[in-house]
Design an enzyme around this catalytic site. Structure first.
Site, PDB file in Angstrom:
ATOM      1  N   LYS A 292       4.138  18.522  47.831  1.00 54.11           N
ATOM      2  CA  LYS A 292       4.054  18.050  46.445  1.00 54.11           C
ATOM      3  C   LYS A 292       3.168  16.790  46.422  1.00 54.11           C
ATOM      4  O   LYS A 292       3.292  15.937  47.290  1.00 54.11           O
ATOM      5  CB  LYS A 292       5.462  17.720  45.949  1.00 54.11           C
ATOM      6  CG  LYS A 292       5.615  17.692  44.464  1.00 54.11           C
ATOM      7  CD  LYS A 292       7.083  17.773  44.050  1.00 54.11           C
ATOM      8  CE  LYS A 292       7.192  17.760  42.537  1.00 54.11           C
ATOM      9  NZ  LYS A 292       8.585  17.967  42.090  1.00 54.11           N
ATOM     10  N   GLU A 379      23.285  24.213  36.320  1.00 54.60           N
ATOM     11  CA  GLU A 379      24.077  23.586  35.256  1.00 54.60           C
ATOM     12  C   GLU A 379      25.398  24.313  35.046  1.00 54.60           C
ATOM     13  O   GLU A 379      26.433  23.677  34.825  1.00 54.60           O
ATOM     14  CB  GLU A 379      23.267  23.566  33.960  1.00 54.60           C
ATOM     15  CG  GLU A 379      22.124  22.541  33.946  1.00 54.60           C
ATOM     16  CD  GLU A 379      20.876  23.015  34.659  1.00 54.60           C
ATOM     17  OE1 GLU A 379      20.816  24.186  35.082  1.00 54.60           O
ATOM     18  OE2 GLU A 379      19.943  22.205  34.811  1.00 54.60           O
ATOM     19  N   ARG A 407      22.454  25.889  29.004  1.00 53.79           N
ATOM     20  CA  ARG A 407      22.691  26.955  29.995  1.00 53.79           C
ATOM     21  C   ARG A 407      24.175  27.147  30.290  1.00 53.79           C
ATOM     22  O   ARG A 407      24.592  28.180  30.786  1.00 53.79           O
ATOM     23  CB  ARG A 407      21.996  26.634  31.317  1.00 53.79           C
ATOM     24  CG  ARG A 407      20.542  26.893  31.273  1.00 53.79           C
ATOM     25  CD  ARG A 407      20.034  27.424  32.598  1.00 53.79           C
ATOM     26  NE  ARG A 407      18.718  28.005  32.401  1.00 53.79           N
ATOM     27  CZ  ARG A 407      17.797  28.086  33.347  1.00 53.79           C
ATOM     28  NH1 ARG A 407      18.069  27.632  34.552  1.00 53.79           N
ATOM     29  NH2 ARG A 407      16.619  28.619  33.086  1.00 53.79           N
TER      30      ARG A 407
HETATM   31  C1  LIG Z   1      17.349  24.531  33.874  1.00 51.67           C
HETATM   32  C2  LIG Z   1      16.544  23.323  34.282  1.00 51.67           C
HETATM   33  N1  LIG Z   1      17.186  22.281  34.846  1.00 51.67           N
HETATM   34  C3  LIG Z   1      16.491  21.187  35.226  1.00 51.67           C
HETATM   35  C4  LIG Z   1      15.136  21.121  35.014  1.00 51.67           C
HETATM   36  C5  LIG Z   1      14.369  19.857  35.373  1.00 51.67           C
HETATM   37  N2  LIG Z   1      13.348  20.127  36.393  1.00 51.67           N
HETATM   38  C6  LIG Z   1      12.087  20.316  36.106  1.00 51.67           C
HETATM   39  S1  LIG Z   1      11.139  20.615  37.426  1.00 51.67           S
HETATM   40  C7  LIG Z   1      12.488  20.430  38.457  1.00 51.67           C
HETATM   41  C8  LIG Z   1      12.340  20.556  39.916  1.00 51.67           C
HETATM   42  C9  LIG Z   1      11.745  21.873  40.237  1.00 51.67           C
HETATM   43  O1  LIG Z   1      11.596  21.941  41.646  1.00 51.67           O
HETATM   44  P1  LIG Z   1      10.692  23.103  42.221  1.00 51.67           P
HETATM   45  O2  LIG Z   1      11.032  24.375  41.564  1.00 51.67           O
HETATM   46  O3  LIG Z   1      10.836  23.040  43.681  1.00 51.67           O
HETATM   47  O4  LIG Z   1       9.220  22.733  41.759  1.00 51.67           O
HETATM   48  P2  LIG Z   1       8.268  21.573  42.329  1.00 51.67           P
HETATM   49  O5  LIG Z   1       8.360  20.459  41.323  1.00 51.67           O
HETATM   50  O6  LIG Z   1       8.779  21.190  43.680  1.00 51.67           O
HETATM   51  O7  LIG Z   1       6.904  22.183  42.384  1.00 51.67           O
HETATM   52  C10 LIG Z   1      13.626  20.177  37.721  1.00 51.67           C
HETATM   53  C11 LIG Z   1      14.972  19.953  38.297  1.00 51.67           C
HETATM   54  C12 LIG Z   1      14.508  22.227  34.402  1.00 51.67           C
HETATM   55  N3  LIG Z   1      13.178  22.223  34.132  1.00 51.67           N
HETATM   56  N4  LIG Z   1      15.230  23.311  34.065  1.00 51.67           N
END
Ligand SMILES: Cc1ncc(C[n+]2csc(CCOP(=O)(O)OP(=O)(O)O)c2C)c(N)n1
Ligand SMILES: CC(=O)[C@@H](O)[C@H](O)COP(=O)(O)O
Ligand SMILES: [Mg+2]
Length: 648
Positions: A292, A379, A407
């Site tokens: 990242k 969630e 959710r």
């Molecule tokens: C249901 C939900 N909960 C929390 C979030 C907040 N959120 C956005 S991106 C993220 C992390 C995603 O991690 P990953 O899928 O590994 O993507 P990366 O940022 O590492 O590329 C979170 C927790 C969300 N978008 N949707």
């Protein structure tokens, strides 16, 4: 001021010629690598001005180019999970020259959006939906006898949600031709809490495993002649052992053929493996390892901080801060109050669904780590996990953004409220959140919570009242309590060292009045007070009430108001459908109130676009000027112009 065509000011060699994924196909590997560098530079340059999700997109530059090089969008369907990492995808699918409008009012979305481009096959914003959507699309394809490929790209963080496994399980059963690319950077917003990857990384990297391997190797080396055969066997055994413990086994058990892990920054390797698997039958999973923030040192060194950025200095990476002293954010006040209360009561625990920094529970994580739980993007599990804790007398504070709490609607009803369990829902980002737009606005929580029997719903007028509401919620133990508060800073009131108990269901009259009653909830209270000052200039004397509770309502106060006023306004930063205003109307109807004209003012019954919060409040007349104007219009007071002032 960036020019209409920001590229004109720079010396990009290849990027100006990329207007669709087809343009990638005439490039060789070296040119693709050059393009990757130019795209990185372009993203850093743009997002340093606009703010946005930086780290995730920088991590998938090569992956995005390889996917669009090998597959043929828009015929082939590429579905990005969550979509915050979709900036490269947007740039190469015809939105390069409008990329500088990203997340700006009336500009392009920060996530994928079907209405924005034919290449945006499935919108997102909430995580973990891509595999379900991809399976649906693949099923439609087969119904239609079509032959396009379907590819879902999902992060390791998004893979911590049960929804992803529901989808994989179903895909494994249906045996559809489907490709899932797991983008594993070991990060969610914070370091990922994915037991599987941690377990495997630890195990494979662990000393014992490698000691065992070299012990077998040395032992067989002493057996003349025989040794080679035994070594080959040992290698097969090791391969077998590894097959059992690598992530692949997990996905193979779900019916996916596992390929990888492959270096997600090596375009040649990515193109090679994607070409190898793209025509295979059945569900396929390609495990890609990325970093990242790749290619921008500050983002590589602090992946968490550069997940979401405000405008920053490209050279130093330092995010710009206004030099005007700001009140603390609601999030910070909440996080500090949790720790203060948890130190007094060892039954209090904090639960987040992958958002420790965003919710402020990172403060608890630091101070009392044993009472902090990050369950991942889960969630539904977070709520029922909290319910379990509550059955044993603990007081779980479940801190989940309003939009993400949607959710867990059934878990709130079925696992918490039905059992009258003492769970506290700390609902941050309630109301309009700004640049994240319609997928993230907390526009519905007052409505979806109000219909739950036994649920207490409070909304503080300022950060000091947030503290008192949280304290009150830890004392009130007859059932679930929800406290909702907005994204951003408080109003700047002094914070007490201690807490005051708030009487459940009790409102407070902030300003007496004669002509009209304005009943406001949460962060609409101060704008309502300011709107009363504006109305005063036109001889209209408005009462202003801080209602504090959407459930239970202060019925005694409402009885008095319905007696005294024939004009009543409710103001909320929630949809007007089923929210606070609806509650007041329902109560009035139940009391047979007549001769009262109501204005139910809030977020209209539509999805609200992205922009800054002040822009959106002004557009929806939810700032002081707008509320006053709405009141003048609705009650046909003499129409007069109101001086235009922004929301403050
Ligand atoms: C249901 C939900 N909960 C929390 C979030 C907040 N959120 C956005 S991106 C993220 C992390 C995603 O991690 P990953 O899928 O590994 O993507 P990366 O940022 O590492 O590329 C979170 C927790 C969300 N978008 N949707
Ligand atoms: C992509 C995503 O869902 C999160 O990064 C979200 O944008 C965070 O919102 P805040 O910036 O309000 O914490
Ligand atoms: Mg990740």
């Amino acid at each position: 001021m960036s020019s209409k065509y920001p590229l004109a000011e720079t010396n990009y060699k290849i990027l100006p010629s990329i207007n669709s994924p087809d343009d990638l196909k005439r490039l060789n590997i070296h040119e693709l690598e050059t393009l990757a560098g130019e795209i990185r530079e372009f993203i850093i340059d743009t997002i340093s001005k606009t703010g946005g999700h930086l780290g995730a997109s920088l991590g998938v530059v090569e992956l995005t180019l390889a996917v669009h090089y090998v597959f043929n969008a828009p015929k082939d369907k590429i579905i990005w999970d969550t979509g915050h990492q979709g900036y490269v995808h947007k740039i190469i699918t015809g939105r390069r020259d409008v990329f500088h409008t990203i997340r700006q009012f009336r500009g392009i979305s920060g996530f994928l959006k079907r209405s924005e481009s034919i290449y945006d096959v499935f919108g997102a914003g909430h995580a973990s939906t891509s595999i379900s959507a991809a399976l649906g699309i693949a099923t439609a394809r087969d119904f239609d006898g079509a032959d396009y490929k379907v590819v879902a790209i999902i992060g390791d963080g998004a893979m911590t949600a049960g929804l992803a496994y529901e989808a994989m399980n179903n895909a494994g059963m249906m045996r559809k031709n489907l490709i899932v690319i797991l983008n594993d950077n070991n990060m969610s917003i914070s370091p990922n809490v994915w037991a599987v990857s941690k377990y495997f990384t630890d195990l494979i990297a662990s000393a014992h495993y490698n000691k065992l391997k070299s012990f077998i190797w040395d032992l067989t080396g002493q057996l003349d002649g025989m040794g080679d055969r035994i070594r080959k066997l040992a290698a097969r055994v090791e391969g077998g052992v590894k097959a059992i413990i690598t992530p692949g086994m997990l996905f193979e058990a779900l019916g996916f053929r596992y390929f990888g892990p492959v270096n997600g920054h090596n375009i040649a390797k990515l193109i090679k493996i994607l070409n190898e698997i793209k025509n295979l039958n059945g569900p396929i999973l390609v495990h890609v390892i990325t970093q990242k923030g790749k290619g921008y040192k500050p983002a590589e060194e602090d992946e968490q901080k550069y997940h979401g950025v405000t405008p920053f200095d490209k050279i130093t990476g330092k995010m710009y801060k206004s030099d005007k002293p700001q009140p603390p954010s609601y999030t910070k006040v909440f996080g500090e109050a949790v720790v203060q209360l948890a130190k007094r009561n060892n039954k209090i625990v904090g639960i987040t669904a992958a958002m420790p920094e965003g919710t402020g529970l990172n403060i608890l994580a630091k101070e009392i780590p044993e009472r902090f739980f990050d369950v991942g993007i889960a969630e539904q599990h977070a709520v029922t996990f909290a319910a379990g804790l509550a059955t044993e007398g603990y007081i779980p504070i479940c801190a989940i953004y309003s939009t993400f709490l949607q959710r867990a609607f059934d878990q709130i009803i079925h696992d918490v409220a039905l059992q009258h369990l003492h769970v506290i829902f700390a609902i941050d980002r309630a109301g309009l959140v700004g640049a994240d737009g319609p997928t993230h606005h907390g526009a519905f929580d007052l409505s979806y919570l109000r219909l739950i029997p036994g649920m207490v719903i409070m909304a503080p007028k300022d950060e000091s009242e947030l503290r008192d509401m949280l304290y009150t919620a830890t004392i009130y133990n007859k059932g679930p309590v929800a406290i909702r508060y907005p994204r951003g800073n408080g109003v700047g009131v002094p914070l007490k060292d201690d807490f005051d108990l708030i009487e459940i269901g009790k409102s407070e009259i902030l300003k007496e009045g004669r002509d009209i009653a304005i009943l406001a909830i949460g962060n609409m209270v101060y704008p309502a007070l300011k709107s009363a000052e504006i109305l005063q200039r036109y001889g209209i004397d408005a009462m202003v009430v801080n209602m504090r509770f959407v459930k239970p309502l202060d019925e005694k106060l409402l009885d008095m108001i319905f007696e005294k006023f024939n004009k009543v306004v409710t103001v909320e930063e929630n949809t007007i459908r089923g929210g606070f205003g609806s509650a007041v109307l329902e109560y009035a109807a139940s009391k047979g109130v007549v001769n009262v004209k109501f204005l139910i003012h809030g977020i209209p019954d539509e999805f609200i676009e992205h922009g800054t919060q002040p822009e959106l409040w002004q557009m929806l007349k939810l700032d002081a000027n707008g509320i006053a104007e709405k009141i003048l219009e609705t009650f046909e007071f003499d129409k007069v112009l109101i001086p235009q002032k922004t929301h403050s």
